[in-house]
Design an enzyme around this catalytic site. Structure first.
Site, short mmCIF file in Angstrom:
data_model
loop_
_atom_site.label_atom_id
_atom_site.label_comp_id
_atom_site.label_asym_id
_atom_site.label_seq_id
_atom_site.Cartn_x
_atom_site.Cartn_y
_atom_site.Cartn_z
N ASP A 146 28.63 42.54 -22.14
CA ASP A 146 27.40 42.18 -22.73
C ASP A 146 26.66 40.93 -22.25
O ASP A 146 27.51 39.85 -21.96
CB ASP A 146 27.85 41.62 -24.31
CG ASP A 146 26.66 41.11 -25.11
OD1 ASP A 146 25.77 40.61 -24.72
OD2 ASP A 146 27.06 41.25 -26.33
N CYS A 149 27.09 37.31 -23.49
CA CYS A 149 28.49 36.65 -23.43
C CYS A 149 28.72 35.79 -22.38
O CYS A 149 28.60 36.14 -21.04
CB CYS A 149 29.61 37.84 -23.64
SG CYS A 149 31.13 37.47 -22.96
N CYS A 152 31.07 37.07 -19.98
CA CYS A 152 30.89 38.18 -19.24
C CYS A 152 30.12 37.72 -17.95
O CYS A 152 30.29 38.31 -16.85
CB CYS A 152 30.14 38.98 -19.92
SG CYS A 152 30.63 39.80 -21.35
N ARG A 176 27.67 43.06 -28.56
CA ARG A 176 28.61 42.56 -29.50
C ARG A 176 27.79 42.74 -30.77
O ARG A 176 28.43 42.72 -32.06
CB ARG A 176 29.03 41.16 -29.29
CG ARG A 176 29.87 41.04 -28.01
CD ARG A 176 30.17 39.60 -27.53
NE ARG A 176 28.78 39.12 -27.21
CZ ARG A 176 28.73 37.63 -27.35
NH1 ARG A 176 29.71 36.86 -27.51
NH2 ARG A 176 27.46 37.18 -26.93
#
Length: 263
Positions: A146, A149, A152, A176
């Site tokens: 994502d 994030c 991430c 998410r």
């Protein structure tokens, strides 16, 4: 049941037998197992058809026997699983462990790993965002990501080093906040781009994407797949054996987990 065959083999090692007698004994041992296996399969089939709660049929995808006599592993279409006795009157929720001479083995997690491997095998490379580096990869990890994030983003910054270590990274989408979120739209734009890897890098760097988001893309399908495979957050790294590793993992540690050491 397998002990029957082992016992026969042990007895054959302890005494002299002719090839014909050896063959007859093994045939008898295998034949004695078949009724048990057939009965387990029949019970599993019946349980799959009859399992219900409050008079409503449960959406059962698969029922399989476990090493514990009379206990069956039930997997629902949603990906959730539990254990049931033969007539479905009692349920157990949790993990099943085998107590071996070398320690506890989580049989439930092993089954989930196999399911993840099988499910991901059905996702073609054409529906992934792939970073493989220049050389032939030594291992491949699938990452549900994502771009909103922070961890991430941190993992994406490590992708060049992972590629240098021989680890290919295949991204799947997991917004998410759901399929209607800004993250979902950003990933749809990345998948609709002519250069997905470049667009994904821009998204991970929080740069806006200007392309369309209405092409035929797999973002919603991959989000649902992640939910079914037990993904609860991002990044979610799935190793080649199906093990799910939640969160950011430094390159050197991920390489060690893949058996690549200091590669």
């Amino acid at each position: 049941m397998l002990n029957i065959i082992r016992e026969v083999e042990e007895r054959m090692r302890q005494r002299t037998v002719t090839p014909a007698l050896r063959s007859a004994l093994l045939t008898l041992a295998v034949a004695s197992i078949l009724p048990f296996a057939a009965q387990a399969d029949t019970t599993a089939d019946q349980l799959r058809e009859s399992l219900s709660v409050n008079g409503r049929s449960m959406p059962v995808e698969q029922v399989s026997a476990t090493p514990m006599e009379g206990i069956y592993h039930v997997r629902l279409e949603s990906g959730e699983s539990f254990y049931s006795n033969a007539d479905g009157s009692h349920f157990l929720v949790g993990d099943l462990f085998e107590n071996t001479s070398t320690g506890l083995v989580n049989l439930t997690e092993q089954a989930k790993n196999q399911e993840r491997v099988a499910a991901l095998a059905n996702v073609p490379e054409s529906e992934r965002v792939v970073y493989r580096g220049v050389d032939e990869p030594k291992a491949t990890v699938v990452v549900f990501t994502d771009p909103t994030c922070p961890y991430c983003e941190r993992l994406h910054e490590a992708v060049p080093e992972l590629n240098e270590r021989g680890i290919a990274v295949h991204y799947l989408a997991f917004p998410r906040a759901g399929i209607e979120s800004d993250a979902a739209r950003s990933m749809q734009q990345a998948w609709c781009s002519d250069n997905r890897s470049e667009a994904m890098t821009r998204a991970q760097q929080r740069q806006p994407l200007s392309g369309p988001a209405d092409c035929d893309n797999p973002v919603a399908e991959q989000y649902n797949l992640g939910m079914a495979l037990g993904v609860q957050g991002t990044p979610a790294i799935i190793l080649p054996d199906g093990q799910l590793v939640p969160g950011y993992v430094p390159p050197e540690r991920l390489a060690a987990m893949l058996g690549l050491g200091d590669a």
